[in-house]
Design an enzyme around this catalytic site. Structure first.
Site, PDB file in Angstrom:
ATOM      1  N   ASP A  10     -70.297 -74.960 -32.975  1.00  0.00           N
ATOM      2  CA  ASP A  10     -69.002 -74.411 -32.517  1.00  0.00           C
ATOM      3  C   ASP A  10     -68.223 -75.299 -31.546  1.00  0.00           C
ATOM      4  O   ASP A  10     -67.661 -74.808 -30.562  1.00  0.00           O
ATOM      5  CB  ASP A  10     -69.212 -73.026 -31.878  1.00  0.00           C
ATOM      6  CG  ASP A  10     -69.534 -71.957 -32.914  1.00  0.00           C
ATOM      7  OD1 ASP A  10     -69.481 -72.259 -34.118  1.00  0.00           O
ATOM      8  OD2 ASP A  10     -69.828 -70.824 -32.518  1.00  0.00           O
ATOM      9  N   ASP A  61     -67.946 -71.258 -36.202  1.00  0.00           N
ATOM     10  CA  ASP A  61     -67.487 -69.881 -36.178  1.00  0.00           C
ATOM     11  C   ASP A  61     -66.202 -69.836 -37.007  1.00  0.00           C
ATOM     12  O   ASP A  61     -65.322 -70.684 -36.826  1.00  0.00           O
ATOM     13  CB  ASP A  61     -67.192 -69.505 -34.710  1.00  0.00           C
ATOM     14  CG  ASP A  61     -67.518 -68.062 -34.395  1.00  0.00           C
ATOM     15  OD1 ASP A  61     -68.459 -67.510 -35.005  1.00  0.00           O
ATOM     16  OD2 ASP A  61     -66.848 -67.483 -33.513  1.00  0.00           O
ATOM     17  N   HIS A  63     -63.730 -66.847 -38.578  1.00  0.00           N
ATOM     18  CA  HIS A  63     -63.527 -65.412 -38.748  1.00  0.00           C
ATOM     19  C   HIS A  63     -62.275 -65.080 -39.554  1.00  0.00           C
ATOM     20  O   HIS A  63     -61.255 -65.761 -39.437  1.00  0.00           O
ATOM     21  CB  HIS A  63     -63.382 -64.744 -37.376  1.00  0.00           C
ATOM     22  CG  HIS A  63     -64.585 -64.853 -36.502  1.00  0.00           C
ATOM     23  ND1 HIS A  63     -65.847 -64.492 -36.918  1.00  0.00           N
ATOM     24  CD2 HIS A  63     -64.730 -65.255 -35.199  1.00  0.00           C
ATOM     25  CE1 HIS A  63     -66.706 -64.674 -35.916  1.00  0.00           C
ATOM     26  NE2 HIS A  63     -66.054 -65.148 -34.867  1.00  0.00           N
ATOM     27  N   SER A  69     -65.475 -58.494 -34.021  1.00  0.00           N
ATOM     28  CA  SER A  69     -65.762 -58.941 -32.647  1.00  0.00           C
ATOM     29  C   SER A  69     -64.477 -59.083 -31.819  1.00  0.00           C
ATOM     30  O   SER A  69     -64.543 -59.320 -30.613  1.00  0.00           O
ATOM     31  CB  SER A  69     -66.510 -60.277 -32.663  1.00  0.00           C
ATOM     32  OG  SER A  69     -65.637 -61.344 -33.004  1.00  0.00           O
ATOM     33  N   HIS A  80     -60.396 -65.310 -32.088  1.00  0.00           N
ATOM     34  CA  HIS A  80     -60.758 -66.730 -31.992  1.00  0.00           C
ATOM     35  C   HIS A  80     -61.243 -67.232 -33.349  1.00  0.00           C
ATOM     36  O   HIS A  80     -61.722 -66.461 -34.173  1.00  0.00           O
ATOM     37  CB  HIS A  80     -61.854 -66.947 -30.931  1.00  0.00           C
ATOM     38  CG  HIS A  80     -63.131 -66.242 -31.263  1.00  0.00           C
ATOM     39  ND1 HIS A  80     -63.350 -64.919 -30.967  1.00  0.00           N
ATOM     40  CD2 HIS A  80     -64.249 -66.671 -31.897  1.00  0.00           C
ATOM     41  CE1 HIS A  80     -64.539 -64.564 -31.386  1.00  0.00           C
ATOM     42  NE2 HIS A  80     -65.111 -65.606 -31.972  1.00  0.00           N
ATOM     43  N   LYS A 106     -69.903 -69.441 -40.242  1.00  0.00           N
ATOM     44  CA  LYS A 106     -70.524 -68.139 -39.926  1.00  0.00           C
ATOM     45  C   LYS A 106     -69.460 -67.184 -39.397  1.00  0.00           C
ATOM     46  O   LYS A 106     -68.385 -67.607 -38.977  1.00  0.00           O
ATOM     47  CB  LYS A 106     -71.632 -68.317 -38.891  1.00  0.00           C
ATOM     48  CG  LYS A 106     -71.123 -68.814 -37.551  1.00  0.00           C
ATOM     49  CD  LYS A 106     -72.254 -68.928 -36.548  1.00  0.00           C
ATOM     50  CE  LYS A 106     -71.816 -69.593 -35.261  1.00  0.00           C
ATOM     51  NZ  LYS A 106     -70.799 -68.850 -34.525  1.00  0.00           N
ATOM     52  N   GLU A 113     -71.022 -59.328 -36.615  1.00  0.00           N
ATOM     53  CA  GLU A 113     -71.093 -60.422 -35.647  1.00  0.00           C
ATOM     54  C   GLU A 113     -72.239 -61.326 -36.087  1.00  0.00           C
ATOM     55  O   GLU A 113     -73.259 -60.853 -36.607  1.00  0.00           O
ATOM     56  CB  GLU A 113     -71.351 -59.862 -34.240  1.00  0.00           C
ATOM     57  CG  GLU A 113     -71.432 -60.922 -33.149  1.00  0.00           C
ATOM     58  CD  GLU A 113     -70.179 -61.791 -33.032  1.00  0.00           C
ATOM     59  OE1 GLU A 113     -69.984 -62.649 -33.922  1.00  0.00           O
ATOM     60  OE2 GLU A 113     -69.430 -61.631 -32.060  1.00  0.00           O
ATOM     61  N   ALA A 146     -71.174 -71.544 -27.370  1.00  0.00           N
ATOM     62  CA  ALA A 146     -71.525 -71.429 -25.980  1.00  0.00           C
ATOM     63  C   ALA A 146     -73.033 -71.287 -25.814  1.00  0.00           C
ATOM     64  O   ALA A 146     -73.673 -70.649 -26.644  1.00  0.00           O
ATOM     65  CB  ALA A 146     -70.830 -70.178 -25.409  1.00  0.00           C
ATOM     66  N   CYS A 150     -73.958 -68.571 -29.275  1.00  0.00           N
ATOM     67  CA  CYS A 150     -74.283 -69.208 -30.547  1.00  0.00           C
ATOM     68  C   CYS A 150     -75.334 -70.306 -30.403  1.00  0.00           C
ATOM     69  O   CYS A 150     -76.171 -70.471 -31.284  1.00  0.00           O
ATOM     70  CB  CYS A 150     -73.018 -69.729 -31.196  1.00  0.00           C
ATOM     71  SG  CYS A 150     -71.987 -68.344 -31.713  1.00  0.00           S
TER      72      CYS A 150
HETATM   73  C1  VGL Z   1     -69.406 -67.419 -29.886  1.00  0.00           C
HETATM   74  C2  VGL Z   1     -68.674 -65.445 -29.008  1.00  0.00           C
HETATM   75  C3  VGL Z   1     -68.062 -65.114 -30.187  1.00  0.00           C
HETATM   76  C4  VGL Z   1     -70.129 -68.716 -29.684  1.00  0.00           C
HETATM   77  C5  VGL Z   1     -68.796 -67.101 -31.086  1.00  0.00           C
HETATM   78  O1  VGL Z   1     -69.871 -69.674 -30.436  1.00  0.00           O
HETATM   79  O2  VGL Z   1     -70.977 -68.795 -28.767  1.00  0.00           O
HETATM   80  N1  VGL Z   1     -69.340 -66.583 -28.856  1.00  0.00           N
HETATM   81  N2  VGL Z   1     -68.131 -65.944 -31.222  1.00  0.00           N
HETATM   82 ZN    ZN Z   2     -66.919 -65.612 -32.953  1.00  0.00          ZN
END
Ligand code: VGL
Ligand code: ZN
Length: 194
Positions: A10, A61, A63, A69, A80, A106, A113, A146, A150
């Site tokens: 990510d 990520d 979406h 989420s 996001h 993903k 989620e 983060a 993830c």
């Molecule tokens: C993430 C929150 C929502 C991440 C992804 O990549 O850590 N955190 N979607």
């Molecule tokens: Zn996400």
């Protein structure tokens, strides 16, 4: 080197300077570039490094607009990494190292989620775990954003699947510093090497 790979989790604009900009994210990208430069031979660049024996796999990520989420849907996060937007794109410094078959998406199911990149899928429908196995990878270096979400979930699933995990501690972005430290301590206990 032959059985090693790097998994970049990510490192996408929404987590770097966008709607979910994380702490240390830009520095993490810079340090990741340093690591990639060190692991790849001088005369090789871009996609050629994969042939040189150090594959770089990307988890992204990705979406739909109405993902569960998102706050508008009652979820935890601002919108996001929406498909088709800049926020869902890999940072331009890293982008040249990505290729479609080693890029895994993903969070595509609007109702689910999905923090872990383990089951993320490439364009051919293969999962990250499956492709690492097919490539005979044993040692996996991980960096990304983060740490608490993830990165942690991806590392834990890869570890459970039997890979040896090396977390690149300076190459991480995080939501909160305390959460980052907590996640590092937990992963350390689980045998993920820092
Ligand atoms: C993430 C929150 C929502 C991440 C992804 O990549 O850590 N955190 N979607
Ligand atoms: Zn996400």
């Amino acid at each position: 080197m032959k059985d090693c790979a790097l998994v970049v989790v990510d490192m996408l604009y929404d987590f770097i300077d966008g709607s979910m900009a994380c702490k240390n994210a830009s520095q993490a990208v810079e340090k990741t570039m340093d690591f990639v430069d060190r692991m790849t031979s001088e005369e090789l660049d871009g996609p050629d490094v994969i042939e040189a024996g150090f594959p770089i796999l990307f988890v992204c990520d990705h979406h739909p607009k109405n993902h569960c989420s998102f706050k508008e849907q009652g979820g935890e996060w601002p919108a996001h990494c929406v498909e088709g937007t800049r926020g869902a794109e890999i940072h331009s410094d890293l982008k040249p190292y990505s290729r479609p078959e080693l890029t895994f998406l993903k969070g595509r199911d609007p109702m689910k989620e999905q923090y872990s990149g383990f089951g993320a899928l490439n364009a051919g429908g293969q999962s990250l775990g499956e492709v690492l196995d097919l490539m005979d990878i044993k040692n996996v270096y991980v960096c990304g954003i983060a740490t608490e979400y993830c990165v942690r979930n991806t590392c834990e699933d890869l570890k459970k699947a039997g890979f040896t995990l090396y977390l690149l501690k300076d190459c991480l972005g995080y939501v909160s510093y305390e959460g980052h430290l907590e996640a590092l301590a937990a992963m350390d206990k689980e045998g993920i090497r820092l």
